[in-house]
Design a protein around this motif. Sequence first.
Motif, PDB file in Angstrom:
ATOM      1  N   HIS A 104       6.387  -2.800 -10.858  1.00 44.36           N
ATOM      2  CA  HIS A 104       7.226  -3.515 -11.823  1.00 44.36           C
ATOM      3  C   HIS A 104       8.285  -4.273 -11.032  1.00 44.36           C
ATOM      4  O   HIS A 104       8.421  -5.457 -11.112  1.00 44.36           O
ATOM      5  CB  HIS A 104       8.021  -2.606 -12.771  1.00 44.36           C
ATOM      6  N   LYS A 105       9.081  -3.507 -10.276  1.00 51.74           N
ATOM      7  CA  LYS A 105      10.238  -4.116  -9.607  1.00 51.74           C
ATOM      8  C   LYS A 105      10.243  -3.870  -8.122  1.00 51.74           C
ATOM      9  O   LYS A 105      10.493  -4.757  -7.332  1.00 51.74           O
ATOM     10  CB  LYS A 105      11.527  -3.528 -10.208  1.00 51.74           C
ATOM     11  N   LYS A 106       9.997  -2.624  -7.733  1.00 55.30           N
ATOM     12  CA  LYS A 106      10.206  -2.266  -6.333  1.00 55.30           C
ATOM     13  C   LYS A 106       9.137  -1.284  -5.853  1.00 55.30           C
ATOM     14  O   LYS A 106       8.752  -0.362  -6.585  1.00 55.30           O
ATOM     15  CB  LYS A 106      11.585  -1.597  -6.226  1.00 55.30           C
ATOM     16  N   ALA A 107       8.661  -1.488  -4.626  1.00 48.07           N
ATOM     17  CA  ALA A 107       7.714  -0.536  -4.046  1.00 48.07           C
ATOM     18  C   ALA A 107       8.136  -0.211  -2.619  1.00 48.07           C
ATOM     19  O   ALA A 107       8.768  -1.033  -1.954  1.00 48.07           O
ATOM     20  CB  ALA A 107       6.300  -1.112  -4.057  1.00 48.07           C
ATOM     21  N   ALA A 108       7.808   0.995  -2.180  1.00 49.92           N
ATOM     22  CA  ALA A 108       8.159   1.430  -0.826  1.00 49.92           C
ATOM     23  C   ALA A 108       6.883   1.572  -0.003  1.00 49.92           C
ATOM     24  O   ALA A 108       5.864   2.053  -0.508  1.00 49.92           O
ATOM     25  CB  ALA A 108       8.903   2.764  -0.901  1.00 49.92           C
ATOM     26  N   TYR A 109       6.942   1.125   1.250  1.00 51.15           N
ATOM     27  CA  TYR A 109       5.770   1.180   2.130  1.00 51.15           C
ATOM     28  C   TYR A 109       6.155   1.788   3.476  1.00 51.15           C
ATOM     29  O   TYR A 109       7.218   1.482   4.022  1.00 51.15           O
ATOM     30  CB  TYR A 109       5.196  -0.235   2.370  1.00 51.15           C
ATOM     31  N   LEU A 110       5.266   2.612   4.004  1.00 48.85           N
ATOM     32  CA  LEU A 110       5.434   3.153   5.356  1.00 48.85           C
ATOM     33  C   LEU A 110       4.534   2.320   6.269  1.00 48.85           C
ATOM     34  O   LEU A 110       3.319   2.252   6.061  1.00 48.85           O
ATOM     35  CB  LEU A 110       5.017   4.630   5.383  1.00 48.85           C
ATOM     36  N   ASN A 111       5.137   1.690   7.271  1.00 49.16           N
ATOM     37  CA  ASN A 111       4.371   0.779   8.115  1.00 49.16           C
ATOM     38  C   ASN A 111       3.881   1.479   9.385  1.00 49.16           C
ATOM     39  O   ASN A 111       4.632   1.661  10.337  1.00 49.16           O
ATOM     40  CB  ASN A 111       5.220  -0.450   8.462  1.00 49.16           C
ATOM     41  N   THR A 112       2.613   1.893   9.339  1.00 45.77           N
ATOM     42  CA  THR A 112       2.067   2.679  10.462  1.00 45.77           C
ATOM     43  C   THR A 112       0.933   1.964  11.181  1.00 45.77           C
ATOM     44  O   THR A 112       0.230   2.583  11.982  1.00 45.77           O
ATOM     45  CB  THR A 112       1.534   4.037   9.941  1.00 45.77           C
ATOM     46  N   GLY A 113       0.729   0.691  10.905  1.00 46.95           N
ATOM     47  CA  GLY A 113      -0.345   0.006  11.623  1.00 46.95           C
ATOM     48  C   GLY A 113      -0.758  -1.295  10.965  1.00 46.95           C
ATOM     49  O   GLY A 113      -0.131  -1.756  10.001  1.00 46.95           O
ATOM     50  N   THR A 114      -1.814  -1.881  11.488  1.00 45.20           N
ATOM     51  CA  THR A 114      -2.285  -3.193  11.026  1.00 45.20           C
ATOM     52  C   THR A 114      -2.606  -3.185   9.536  1.00 45.20           C
ATOM     53  O   THR A 114      -2.201  -4.077   8.789  1.00 45.20           O
ATOM     54  CB  THR A 114      -3.550  -3.581  11.812  1.00 45.20           C
ATOM     55  N   ALA A 173      11.828   3.384  -6.663  1.00 43.43           N
ATOM     56  CA  ALA A 173      10.599   2.642  -6.343  1.00 43.43           C
ATOM     57  C   ALA A 173       9.509   3.032  -7.340  1.00 43.43           C
ATOM     58  O   ALA A 173       9.481   4.159  -7.839  1.00 43.43           O
ATOM     59  CB  ALA A 173      10.146   2.957  -4.924  1.00 43.43           C
ATOM     60  N   ASP A 174       8.632   2.091  -7.634  1.00 45.26           N
ATOM     61  CA  ASP A 174       7.533   2.389  -8.564  1.00 45.26           C
ATOM     62  C   ASP A 174       6.470   3.251  -7.903  1.00 45.26           C
ATOM     63  O   ASP A 174       5.764   4.002  -8.568  1.00 45.26           O
ATOM     64  CB  ASP A 174       6.916   1.090  -9.079  1.00 45.26           C
ATOM     65  N   TYR A 175       6.348   3.110  -6.588  1.00 50.06           N
ATOM     66  CA  TYR A 175       5.427   3.972  -5.836  1.00 50.06           C
ATOM     67  C   TYR A 175       5.753   3.892  -4.357  1.00 50.06           C
ATOM     68  O   TYR A 175       6.517   3.013  -3.927  1.00 50.06           O
ATOM     69  CB  TYR A 175       3.953   3.577  -6.075  1.00 50.06           C
ATOM     70  N   PHE A 176       5.190   4.823  -3.606  1.00 50.63           N
ATOM     71  CA  PHE A 176       5.351   4.852  -2.148  1.00 50.63           C
ATOM     72  C   PHE A 176       3.954   4.794  -1.531  1.00 50.63           C
ATOM     73  O   PHE A 176       3.105   5.636  -1.823  1.00 50.63           O
ATOM     74  CB  PHE A 176       6.081   6.148  -1.747  1.00 50.63           C
ATOM     75  N   HIS A 177       3.725   3.783  -0.704  1.00 48.02           N
ATOM     76  CA  HIS A 177       2.384   3.542  -0.146  1.00 48.02           C
ATOM     77  C   HIS A 177       2.283   4.002   1.313  1.00 48.02           C
ATOM     78  O   HIS A 177       3.124   3.642   2.139  1.00 48.02           O
ATOM     79  CB  HIS A 177       2.049   2.049  -0.234  1.00 48.02           C
ATOM     80  N   ILE A 178       1.237   4.787   1.579  1.00 54.53           N
ATOM     81  CA  ILE A 178       0.978   5.210   2.966  1.00 54.53           C
ATOM     82  C   ILE A 178      -0.483   4.915   3.328  1.00 54.53           C
ATOM     83  O   ILE A 178      -1.333   4.742   2.445  1.00 54.53           O
ATOM     84  CB  ILE A 178       1.239   6.728   3.179  1.00 54.53           C
ATOM     85  N   THR A 179      -0.745   4.847   4.624  1.00 52.21           N
ATOM     86  CA  THR A 179      -2.112   4.740   5.138  1.00 52.21           C
ATOM     87  C   THR A 179      -2.352   6.055   5.864  1.00 52.21           C
ATOM     88  O   THR A 179      -1.722   6.314   6.895  1.00 52.21           O
ATOM     89  CB  THR A 179      -2.222   3.549   6.117  1.00 52.21           C
ATOM     90  N   THR A 180      -3.207   6.920   5.309  1.00 50.96           N
ATOM     91  CA  THR A 180      -3.287   8.272   5.883  1.00 50.96           C
ATOM     92  C   THR A 180      -3.887   8.278   7.275  1.00 50.96           C
ATOM     93  O   THR A 180      -3.474   9.054   8.129  1.00 50.96           O
ATOM     94  CB  THR A 180      -4.086   9.231   4.976  1.00 50.96           C
ATOM     95  N   ASN A 181      -4.869   7.401   7.517  1.00 53.51           N
ATOM     96  CA  ASN A 181      -5.439   7.352   8.870  1.00 53.51           C
ATOM     97  C   ASN A 181      -5.414   5.916   9.370  1.00 53.51           C
ATOM     98  O   ASN A 181      -5.957   5.021   8.720  1.00 53.51           O
ATOM     99  CB  ASN A 181      -6.875   7.877   8.866  1.00 53.51           C
ATOM    100  N   ASN A 182      -4.767   5.733  10.505  1.00 50.92           N
ATOM    101  CA  ASN A 182      -4.634   4.396  11.072  1.00 50.92           C
ATOM    102  C   ASN A 182      -5.778   4.159  12.050  1.00 50.92           C
ATOM    103  O   ASN A 182      -5.701   4.510  13.235  1.00 50.92           O
ATOM    104  CB  ASN A 182      -3.248   4.248  11.693  1.00 50.92           C
ATOM    105  N   THR A 183      -6.819   3.588  11.497  1.00 51.02           N
ATOM    106  CA  THR A 183      -8.114   3.410  12.152  1.00 51.02           C
ATOM    107  C   THR A 183      -7.988   2.725  13.514  1.00 51.02           C
ATOM    108  O   THR A 183      -8.711   3.049  14.447  1.00 51.02           O
ATOM    109  CB  THR A 183      -8.996   2.536  11.225  1.00 51.02           C
ATOM    110  N   ILE A 184      -7.075   1.769  13.607  1.00 51.01           N
ATOM    111  CA  ILE A 184      -6.950   0.981  14.839  1.00 51.01           C
ATOM    112  C   ILE A 184      -6.139   1.710  15.899  1.00 51.01           C
ATOM    113  O   ILE A 184      -6.486   1.685  17.084  1.00 51.01           O
ATOM    114  CB  ILE A 184      -6.324  -0.397  14.492  1.00 51.01           C
ATOM    115  N   PHE A 185      -5.065   2.398  15.476  1.00 48.92           N
ATOM    116  CA  PHE A 185      -4.151   3.002  16.454  1.00 48.92           C
ATOM    117  C   PHE A 185      -4.393   4.491  16.676  1.00 48.92           C
ATOM    118  O   PHE A 185      -3.765   5.096  17.543  1.00 48.92           O
ATOM    119  CB  PHE A 185      -2.699   2.736  16.027  1.00 48.92           C
ATOM    120  N   GLY A 186      -5.271   5.098  15.898  1.00 50.42           N
ATOM    121  CA  GLY A 186      -5.629   6.494  16.136  1.00 50.42           C
ATOM    122  C   GLY A 186      -4.529   7.492  15.810  1.00 50.42           C
ATOM    123  O   GLY A 186      -4.358   8.491  16.508  1.00 50.42           O
TER     124      GLY A 186
END
Length: 355
Positions: A88-98, A137-150
């Motif tokens: 809606h308004k705001k989302a949170a992201y954890l930046n762990t890779g490409t 935040a409306d949600y918090f986004h993560i990438t559980t496995n960072n395929t490129i960086f291991g």
Amino acid sequence: MKKHNFNAGPSILPQEAIEETAKAVLNFNGSGLSLLEVSHRGKDFDAVMIEATSMMKELLEIPEGYSVVFLGGGASLQFCMVPFNLLHKKAAYLNTGTWAGKALKEARGFGEVVEVASSKEANFSFIPKNYDIPADADYFHITTNNTIFGTEIRTDLTSPVPLVADMSSDILSRPVDVSKYGLIYGGAQKNLSCAGVTFVIVKNSLLGKVDRHIPSMLDYRIHIDNGSMFNTPPVLPVFTALQTMKWIKAQGGTKAMEKRNLAKASLLYNEIDRNPLFKGTAAVEDRSVMNVCFVMNEGYEELEKSFMEFAQSKGMVGIKGHRSVGGFRASIYNAMPLESVQALVDTMKEFEKKQ
Ligand SMILES: *Cc1c(COP(=O)(O)O)cnc(C)c1O
């Protein structure tokens, strides 16, 4: 010579899943027709879609109140579909890779995006730990496995707002407490099927809250209401996904997968740590159980090409590292047998002796 398939994606699948798919391509369910030439609304394929959906629910012990859909477009389409439906308004992201970065960038078109933490400065070699997730935040986004960086988040995080996870490359590699997530998605071509299908697991109560108009094809509710058959689904990749899930079930489910995966990963990481020629690139506590990244150790850099050639001569396929890390990456997804990891370890030992 036996090939050991360490490809990052599309990647290794259980032999059983490949064989069952090959059979269905020739003669689907004894119908005398190929899986490639029958209606997706016929009873034979309808049963496949229903079983694939329920098998995902069973293997991940998905609680009531969640839906599972199989879509096209890859994980990359989810980078926009998630904010389309949830922001809606705001989302949170954890930046762990490409991939995490691409998801974050896509969300910027839909509202305010807060990057709660990033390991970019360290070439994404670790998972940031202490950060604040905005409570509004409306949600918090993560990438559980960072395929490129291991690197990998191998626990189910507790989040004050709905947790959204890209699990493209570690889905079904361990038991997951789905109740801690609002939405889980991923492209199937790393750990589940061939390229062409995307899985989405979503908590129904999160949907229908945004004001914007959502085009039908991008609206989760439309796909849920139509049992993943709003339009023609990717029939062959869904069929193959079902065969992979049957194989996982026969192996003992996600608990057995986790045990197998941990055994494979520790075998390979132990060799990387022991062998003076190599070193791992990811922080030890964040090492991925799926994608093992390593480079030549200091002083041995010039041996990189020669190890690559030696490994290839021993049947190793797909171990070249992604250009953002360099060196080597061995992807050891669910379907990878321990014997192949052992073969890579033996190759590393043999190469060490030759020096
Ligand atoms: C491969 C990958 C993607 C991209 O998937 P597509 O299906 O090609 O869009 C996204 N996220 C992660 C973690 C991946 O490994």
